[in-house]
Design an enzyme around this catalytic site. Structure first.
Site, mmCIF file in Angstrom:
data_model
loop_
_atom_site.group_PDB
_atom_site.id
_atom_site.type_symbol
_atom_site.label_atom_id
_atom_site.label_comp_id
_atom_site.label_asym_id
_atom_site.label_seq_id
_atom_site.Cartn_x
_atom_site.Cartn_y
_atom_site.Cartn_z
ATOM 1 N N VAL A 1 7.060 3.232 -32.123
ATOM 2 C CA VAL A 1 6.663 2.926 -30.742
ATOM 3 C C VAL A 1 6.891 4.124 -29.820
ATOM 4 O O VAL A 1 6.013 4.535 -29.060
ATOM 5 C CB VAL A 1 7.420 1.684 -30.227
ATOM 6 C CG1 VAL A 1 7.284 1.529 -28.725
ATOM 7 C CG2 VAL A 1 6.900 0.429 -30.918
ATOM 8 N N THR B 1 11.571 -4.708 -28.348
ATOM 9 C CA THR B 1 11.432 -6.171 -28.326
ATOM 10 C C THR B 1 12.832 -6.781 -28.292
ATOM 11 O O THR B 1 13.606 -6.617 -29.238
ATOM 12 C CB THR B 1 10.666 -6.643 -29.576
ATOM 13 O OG1 THR B 1 9.404 -5.976 -29.592
ATOM 14 C CG2 THR B 1 10.460 -8.151 -29.561
ATOM 15 N N CYS C 1 7.976 -6.147 -37.356
ATOM 16 C CA CYS C 1 8.014 -7.012 -36.165
ATOM 17 C C CYS C 1 8.008 -8.512 -36.467
ATOM 18 O O CYS C 1 8.963 -9.209 -36.127
ATOM 19 C CB CYS C 1 6.865 -6.661 -35.241
ATOM 20 S SG CYS C 1 7.065 -5.029 -34.515
HETATM 21 N N1 LIG Z 1 6.635 -0.783 -34.890
HETATM 22 C C1 LIG Z 1 5.807 -1.554 -34.196
HETATM 23 O O1 LIG Z 1 4.643 -1.764 -34.576
HETATM 24 C C2 LIG Z 1 6.259 -2.214 -32.915
HETATM 25 C C3 LIG Z 1 5.307 -2.795 -32.060
HETATM 26 C C4 LIG Z 1 5.746 -3.388 -30.878
HETATM 27 C C5 LIG Z 1 7.084 -3.412 -30.565
HETATM 28 N N2 LIG Z 1 8.002 -2.866 -31.420
HETATM 29 C C6 LIG Z 1 9.410 -2.881 -31.040
HETATM 30 O O2 LIG Z 1 9.757 -1.584 -30.545
HETATM 31 C C7 LIG Z 1 11.106 -1.241 -30.897
HETATM 32 C C8 LIG Z 1 11.125 0.054 -31.690
HETATM 33 O O3 LIG Z 1 10.433 -0.163 -32.910
HETATM 34 P P1 LIG Z 1 10.048 1.047 -33.888
HETATM 35 O O4 LIG Z 1 9.243 0.466 -34.982
HETATM 36 O O5 LIG Z 1 9.502 2.180 -33.084
HETATM 37 O O6 LIG Z 1 11.517 1.459 -34.418
HETATM 38 P P2 LIG Z 1 11.929 2.710 -35.310
HETATM 39 O O7 LIG Z 1 13.037 2.244 -36.156
HETATM 40 O O8 LIG Z 1 10.719 3.327 -35.934
HETATM 41 O O9 LIG Z 1 12.480 3.778 -34.249
HETATM 42 C C9 LIG Z 1 13.636 3.602 -33.487
HETATM 43 C C10 LIG Z 1 14.250 4.984 -33.206
HETATM 44 O O10 LIG Z 1 15.317 4.840 -32.273
HETATM 45 C C11 LIG Z 1 16.331 5.782 -32.594
HETATM 46 N N3 LIG Z 1 17.586 5.377 -31.914
HETATM 47 C C12 LIG Z 1 18.333 4.269 -32.158
HETATM 48 N N4 LIG Z 1 19.368 4.211 -31.295
HETATM 49 C C13 LIG Z 1 19.261 5.303 -30.481
HETATM 50 C C14 LIG Z 1 20.013 5.782 -29.379
HETATM 51 N N5 LIG Z 1 21.091 5.107 -28.899
HETATM 52 N N6 LIG Z 1 19.640 6.939 -28.785
HETATM 53 C C15 LIG Z 1 18.563 7.601 -29.238
HETATM 54 N N7 LIG Z 1 17.791 7.182 -30.263
HETATM 55 C C16 LIG Z 1 18.138 6.046 -30.879
HETATM 56 C C17 LIG Z 1 16.358 5.751 -34.098
HETATM 57 O O11 LIG Z 1 16.974 6.908 -34.643
HETATM 58 C C18 LIG Z 1 14.863 5.653 -34.428
HETATM 59 O O12 LIG Z 1 14.292 6.942 -34.592
HETATM 60 C C19 LIG Z 1 11.639 -2.464 -31.662
HETATM 61 O O13 LIG Z 1 12.306 -3.306 -30.771
HETATM 62 C C20 LIG Z 1 10.376 -3.136 -32.179
HETATM 63 O O14 LIG Z 1 10.550 -4.506 -32.406
HETATM 64 C C21 LIG Z 1 7.613 -2.250 -32.578
#
Ligand SMILES: NC(=O)c1ccc[n+]([C@@H]2O[C@H](COP(=O)([O-])OP(=O)(O)OC[C@H]3O[C@@H](n4cnc5c(N)ncnc54)[C@H](O)[C@@H]3O)[C@@H](O)[C@H]2O)c1
Length: 435
Positions: free
Chosen positions: A11, A121, A264
């Site tokens: 995201v 989320t 998700c």
């Molecule tokens: N992947 C999707 O298709 C999608 C779609 C809509 C919503 N979401 C939501 O968005 C959010 C992120 O999802 P994602 O798939 O991008 O996750 P992801 O695991 O790909 O990425 C999360 C990133 O955050 C970093 N991180 C964690 N804690 C941190 C901190 N304190 N400081 C700095 N960096 C930190 C991690 O190292 C990681 O690189 C989730 O809540 C997910 O449910 C995801």
């Protein structure tokens, strides 16, 4: 605007690249040093169509930078997006520890007026929680801030298009000042303002969960109907067309398949169930979505068992598609994991091919065989199992597969209209024996 995005995952990277593309100065922060190192050196750690080009272009223009330096990222940001992971906790609820840790860091560094936007989320009440954490930990007493909830609806595989041209942008919060800035920010992607929907933070948080639950409901519904079709001799593919043509129902998300996965739906349904339980609400539909999907993720294994029995020691299975959906390398909760586990438990040999997800799967299952070509993977295999409907699997040369393969298990019904008369063909909702 000066934007910081915390979390450079699926995201965060997409949002950052798109905001930079329309002229904002974007700082991408991540706690994963290795990830930031590779992003700095031009290596994009995930596969999302078009993302690499967009990031490289904007990096060259110095409109996007990558850092692990919190002070640099937070101190002068006008808007900070929290886009960290919210994985499933042990009890099924969303694990908010990454969000809490990001909020605690933000409080230490912000100065002036900052808008903190929660894009992760998160359960209802989290925006309030983030606000309290920042208030409690704020170091610069001249700093002021507003919190906005802005759930993300992008789909992996078409994420750039979804972000650049969203169906809607949901903004939750009660600060007019912050909402106006956010509307301005998103106006680059929305020429008509009627696609921006403002509401309370609680409603915005709930909208994201309800939206994913609705989509998952459609998938589990059609999968359950496919199970009935199989027993009564109806063709699920025709039934899908028959019901999808009703404009009240529509065609999207009613493809029968071998279950949903991804980062998700599974965790968000569980988190919503947990929220309901905490509030004393009995949720029969949410429970059923999960239950149907659990069964559906094992349906290919059940069909394999039906065909071959449980002694698979001398059998080789060729798996096409490992990611949870096409056009991504994401294997979180992918059905391929269930199939591989079943095959290995029953001592089968597994050959696998996926256009993008093999590096991720190799970390999980180093013991299976990976091939750089779909036909190489099928060579000498007894059966072909299609798990993900990547385009390159849709119309293969069946003569090349048929040299050794005698049975096809089609987890996405992509061969429903093809002449597969020389194979035994198992699909979702039925089977056809070879002639
Ligand atoms: N992947 C999707 O298709 C999608 C779609 C809509 C919503 N979401 C939501 O968005 C959010 C992120 O999802 P994602 O798939 O991008 O996750 P992801 O695991 O790909 O990425 C999360 C990133 O955050 C970093 N991180 C964690 N804690 C941190 C901190 N304190 N400081 C700095 N960096 C930190 C991690 O190292 C990681 O690189 C989730 O809540 C997910 O449910 C995801």
């Amino acid at each position: 605007m000066k934007i910081t995005i915390v979390g450079s995952g699926y995201v965060g990277l997409v949002a950052g690249a798109c905001f930079a593309e329309v002229g904002n100065n974007v700082t991408m922060l991540d706690s994963d040093k290795e990830k930031i190192r590779s992003l700095e050196s031009g290596i994009i750690p995930i596969y999302e169509p078009g993302l690499e080009e967009l990031i490289k272009k904007n990096k060259k223009l110095e409109q996007i930078l990558f850092t692990t330096d919190k002070k640099l990222a937070y101190e002068n940001a006008e808007i900070i997006f929290i886009a960290v992971g919210t994985p499933m906790g042990e009890d099924g609820s969303a694990d908010l520890s990454y969000v809490i840790s990001a909020a605690t860091d933000i409080a230490k560094y912000i100065s002036g007026y900052t808008i903190i936007v929660n894009k992760s989320t998160v359960p209802v009440g989290s925006a309030k929680k983030v606000r309290e954490i920042i208030e409690q930990n704020l170091i610069n007493k001249n700093a002021t801030f507003d919190c906005i909830s802005n759930p993300e609806f992008l789909k992996e595989g078409v994420a750039l298009k979804d972000f650049m041209s969203p169906d809607r942008v949901v903004l939750g919060g009660n600060s007019k000042k912050a909402l106006d800035v956010m509307k301005g920010l998103y106006s680059s992607f929305i020429l008509k303002n009627d696609r921006i929907i403002t509401m309370s933070a609680e409603s915005a948080e709930m909208t994201k969960y309800a939206s994913n639950a609705m989509l998952a409901t459609k998938i589990s519904f059609i999968n359950e109907i496919s199970q009935i079709c199989e027993k009564v001799g109806a063709n699920i593919n025709d039934v899908r067309l028959g019901i999808g043509s009703d404009s009240r129902i529509g065609y999207s998300f009613i493809y029968p398949g071998c279950g949903y996965g991804g980062s998700c739906f599974p965790k968000d349904i569980r988190a919503l169930q947990k929220t309901a339980k905490n509030e004393g609400v009995e949720v029969k539909i949410l429970n059923a979505i999960e239950e149907v999907n659990r069964y559906q993720k094992n349906i290919l294994s059940l069909k394999i068992q039906k065909h071959f029995g449980l002694n698979l020691e001398d059998k080789t299975f060729c798996l096409w598609g490992l990611s949870f959906k096409p056009e991504t390398d994401d294997i979180r909760e992918a059905t391929s994991i269930n199939v591989i586990t079943f095959l290995l438990q029953n001592k089968a040999k597994v050959n696998a091919y996926d256009p993008k997800a093999m590096p991720n799967m190799k970390r999980l299952f180093p013991q299976i065989n990976y091939f750089e070509n779909k036909y190489e993977a099928a060579k000498n295999a007894n059966a072909l199992v299609v798990i993900t409907e990547w385009k390159e699997f849709r119309n293969p040369d069946f003569d090349r597969i048929g040299e050794s393969v005698s049975v096809i298990f089609d987890g996405r019904n992509i061969y429903k209209d093809m002449d597969l008369s020389k194979f035994d063909y198992y699909f979702i909702g039925g089977e056809i024996k070879s002639k």
